[in-house]
Design a protein around this motif. Structure first.
Motif, PDB file in Angstrom:
ATOM      1  N   MET A 124      35.253  52.476  46.367  1.00  0.00           N
ATOM      2  CA  MET A 124      35.829  52.430  45.024  1.00  0.00           C
ATOM      3  C   MET A 124      34.998  51.580  44.079  1.00  0.00           C
ATOM      4  N   VAL A 125      34.929  52.048  42.842  1.00  0.00           N
ATOM      5  CA  VAL A 125      34.439  51.244  41.735  1.00  0.00           C
ATOM      6  C   VAL A 125      35.660  50.601  41.106  1.00  0.00           C
ATOM      7  N   GLU A 126      35.625  49.292  40.928  1.00  0.00           N
ATOM      8  CA  GLU A 126      36.799  48.596  40.404  1.00  0.00           C
ATOM      9  C   GLU A 126      36.371  47.375  39.601  1.00  0.00           C
ATOM     10  N   HIS A 127      36.972  47.212  38.415  1.00  0.00           N
ATOM     11  CA  HIS A 127      36.643  46.079  37.546  1.00  0.00           C
ATOM     12  C   HIS A 127      37.528  44.880  37.793  1.00  0.00           C
ATOM     13  N   ASN A 128      38.714  45.102  38.375  1.00  0.00           N
ATOM     14  CA  ASN A 128      39.680  44.028  38.581  1.00  0.00           C
ATOM     15  C   ASN A 128      39.305  43.265  39.852  1.00  0.00           C
ATOM     16  N   LEU A 129      38.789  42.061  39.680  1.00  0.00           N
ATOM     17  CA  LEU A 129      38.301  41.304  40.836  1.00  0.00           C
ATOM     18  C   LEU A 129      39.425  40.853  41.752  1.00  0.00           C
ATOM     19  N   GLY A 130      40.641  40.713  41.209  1.00  0.00           N
ATOM     20  CA  GLY A 130      41.778  40.399  42.060  1.00  0.00           C
ATOM     21  C   GLY A 130      42.069  41.521  43.034  1.00  0.00           C
ATOM     22  N   VAL A 131      41.992  42.768  42.547  1.00  0.00           N
ATOM     23  CA  VAL A 131      42.179  43.940  43.407  1.00  0.00           C
ATOM     24  C   VAL A 131      41.072  44.005  44.453  1.00  0.00           C
ATOM     25  N   VAL A 132      39.847  43.766  44.016  1.00  0.00           N
ATOM     26  CA  VAL A 132      38.699  43.802  44.925  1.00  0.00           C
ATOM     27  C   VAL A 132      38.855  42.761  46.031  1.00  0.00           C
ATOM     28  N   ALA A 133      39.221  41.547  45.649  1.00  0.00           N
ATOM     29  CA  ALA A 133      39.386  40.474  46.640  1.00  0.00           C
ATOM     30  C   ALA A 133      40.502  40.796  47.623  1.00  0.00           C
ATOM     31  N   ASN A 134      41.546  41.437  47.131  1.00  0.00           N
ATOM     32  CA  ASN A 134      42.725  41.731  47.933  1.00  0.00           C
ATOM     33  C   ASN A 134      42.478  42.846  48.940  1.00  0.00           C
ATOM     34  N   LEU A 135      41.633  43.818  48.576  1.00  0.00           N
ATOM     35  CA  LEU A 135      41.514  45.039  49.372  1.00  0.00           C
ATOM     36  C   LEU A 135      40.230  45.176  50.177  1.00  0.00           C
ATOM     37  N   SER A 136      39.132  44.673  49.664  1.00  0.00           N
ATOM     38  CA  SER A 136      37.827  45.112  50.144  1.00  0.00           C
ATOM     39  C   SER A 136      37.368  44.416  51.416  1.00  0.00           C
ATOM     40  N   ASP A 137      36.789  45.212  52.315  1.00  0.00           N
ATOM     41  CA  ASP A 137      36.082  44.670  53.468  1.00  0.00           C
ATOM     42  C   ASP A 137      34.661  44.279  53.092  1.00  0.00           C
ATOM     43  N   THR A 138      34.031  45.119  52.275  1.00  0.00           N
ATOM     44  CA  THR A 138      32.649  44.893  51.836  1.00  0.00           C
ATOM     45  C   THR A 138      32.573  45.144  50.342  1.00  0.00           C
ATOM     46  N   ILE A 139      31.781  44.329  49.658  1.00  0.00           N
ATOM     47  CA  ILE A 139      31.591  44.466  48.218  1.00  0.00           C
ATOM     48  C   ILE A 139      30.106  44.572  47.929  1.00  0.00           C
ATOM     49  N   ALA A 197      23.831  41.955  45.131  1.00  0.00           N
ATOM     50  CA  ALA A 197      24.327  41.225  46.297  1.00  0.00           C
ATOM     51  C   ALA A 197      25.298  42.113  47.057  1.00  0.00           C
ATOM     52  N   GLU A 198      25.532  41.763  48.318  1.00  0.00           N
ATOM     53  CA  GLU A 198      26.469  42.538  49.131  1.00  0.00           C
ATOM     54  C   GLU A 198      27.046  41.640  50.217  1.00  0.00           C
ATOM     55  N   GLY A 199      28.308  41.881  50.530  1.00  0.00           N
ATOM     56  CA  GLY A 199      28.967  41.108  51.577  1.00  0.00           C
ATOM     57  C   GLY A 199      30.465  41.093  51.344  1.00  0.00           C
ATOM     58  N   ASP A 200      31.171  40.168  52.000  1.00  0.00           N
ATOM     59  CA  ASP A 200      32.602  40.044  51.749  1.00  0.00           C
ATOM     60  C   ASP A 200      32.812  39.251  50.455  1.00  0.00           C
ATOM     61  N   TYR A 201      34.076  39.138  50.055  1.00  0.00           N
ATOM     62  CA  TYR A 201      34.361  38.527  48.756  1.00  0.00           C
ATOM     63  C   TYR A 201      33.898  37.070  48.697  1.00  0.00           C
ATOM     64  N   ASP A 202      34.113  36.322  49.749  1.00  0.00           N
ATOM     65  CA  ASP A 202      33.702  34.917  49.749  1.00  0.00           C
ATOM     66  C   ASP A 202      32.206  34.791  49.523  1.00  0.00           C
ATOM     67  N   HIS A 203      31.442  35.681  50.157  1.00  0.00           N
ATOM     68  CA  HIS A 203      29.981  35.622  50.016  1.00  0.00           C
ATOM     69  C   HIS A 203      29.534  35.967  48.604  1.00  0.00           C
ATOM     70  N   VAL A 204      30.001  37.107  48.090  1.00  0.00           N
ATOM     71  CA  VAL A 204      29.485  37.546  46.787  1.00  0.00           C
ATOM     72  C   VAL A 204      30.016  36.677  45.656  1.00  0.00           C
ATOM     73  N   SER A 205      31.228  36.128  45.807  1.00  0.00           N
ATOM     74  CA  SER A 205      31.785  35.312  44.723  1.00  0.00           C
ATOM     75  C   SER A 205      31.057  33.983  44.574  1.00  0.00           C
ATOM     76  N   ARG A 206      30.330  33.570  45.615  1.00  0.00           N
ATOM     77  CA  ARG A 206      29.565  32.316  45.552  1.00  0.00           C
ATOM     78  C   ARG A 206      28.081  32.554  45.272  1.00  0.00           C
TER      79      ARG A 206
END
Length: 251
Positions: free
Chosen positions: A202-217, A227-236
């Motif tokens: 999915m393409v998604e602009h809502n980062l809350g939705v992305v953090a809640n659902l995604s295995d990989t970003i 960048a690529e990885g889980d939410y903790d990785h890409v958000s930092r």
């Protein structure tokens, strides 16, 4: 263990010298929810259009289930099991919710393009169509014209029609765009529910939705993967922070 269901190699799209997607190597693992995010103009929807061949790549290849699908027309790609939704709801506004989903059921059963099939004969697909409406919480709206549904319920209906095609891989383009908080929460839980037996990109602009659902970003900027990885990785990731907060997203 997961394995790769979709892969791109050096996928590139140019428009009169402007590079919209730049040599993207993407790998989507089976049974996961994989999000593609990025500032406006990052190339996210163009990438989706390349995957489903609504656009022809300038160079590069796309592989689905180990088979190269580069160059196949969109309907053949859908037949192989890749089905997408769009940023703007694409349901038939003056058909009922049931009729919208039934069209998808008919197509999967090989009668989707037969305009001479009687309405009475087509009712045999109603039960299955109602099941997909129930999956997305729209069973009470089966006889309601799509034009009368709220925006969030239209998006739920679109997901129901996508499910009715029984895809292995669902491509959701901005599934929560334009929604209020209540509809965002409903669609988020719906995506989580329907992901149980399939892969979602999915393409998604809502980062809350992305953090809640995604295995990989996968984070894109200016047509390339940043960048690529889980939410903790890409958000930092410093470059991701700069892209979102430092004005670097105007591709």
């Amino acid at each position: 263990m997961t394995d790769t269901i979709l892969e791109t190699r050096k996928l590139r799209k140019e428009f009169n010298g402007f590079v919209a997607v730049s040599d993207v190597d993407l790998s989507v693992q089976r049974g996961t929810i994989h999000a593609v995010i990025g500032p406006n103009g990052a190339g996210k929807t163009t990438l989706f259009n390349l995957l489903t061949h609504f656009l022809k790549p300038t160079t590069g290849v796309t592989i689905f289930n180990g088979r190269e699908i580069t160059g196949l027309p969109p309907h053949r790609i859908a037949d192989l099991g890749i089905v997408r939704s769009f940023q703007i709801s694409s349901v038939f506004p003056h058909l009922t919710a049931l009729e919208n989903v039934r069209i998808a059921v008919q197509r999967r059963n090989g009668v989707g393009r037969n305009f001479w099939t009687s309405e009475r004969w087509l009712t045999k697909f109603n039960s299955e169509a109602c099941g997909y409406l129930a999956d997305v919480g729209l069973e009470k709206f089966a006889d309601t014209q799509a034009v009368e549904l709220s925006y969030g319920r239209k998006r739920s209906l679109e997901i129901a029609t996508t499910l009715a095609l029984d895809p292995e891989l669902m491509l959701l383009d901005e599934p929560t765009q334009g929604m209020g908080h209540e509809d965002v929460a409903r669609i988020t839980e719906l995506i989580r529910k329907v992901s149980a037996n399939r892969t979602i990109l999915m393409v998604e602009h809502n980062l809350g939705v992305v953090a809640n659902l995604s295995d990989t970003i996968t984070v894109m900027q200016r047509g390339a993967i940043l960048a690529e990885g889980d939410y903790d990785h890409v958000s930092r990731h410093p470059e991701v922070i700069e892209a979102y907060m430092g004005g670097g997203g105007h591709a």
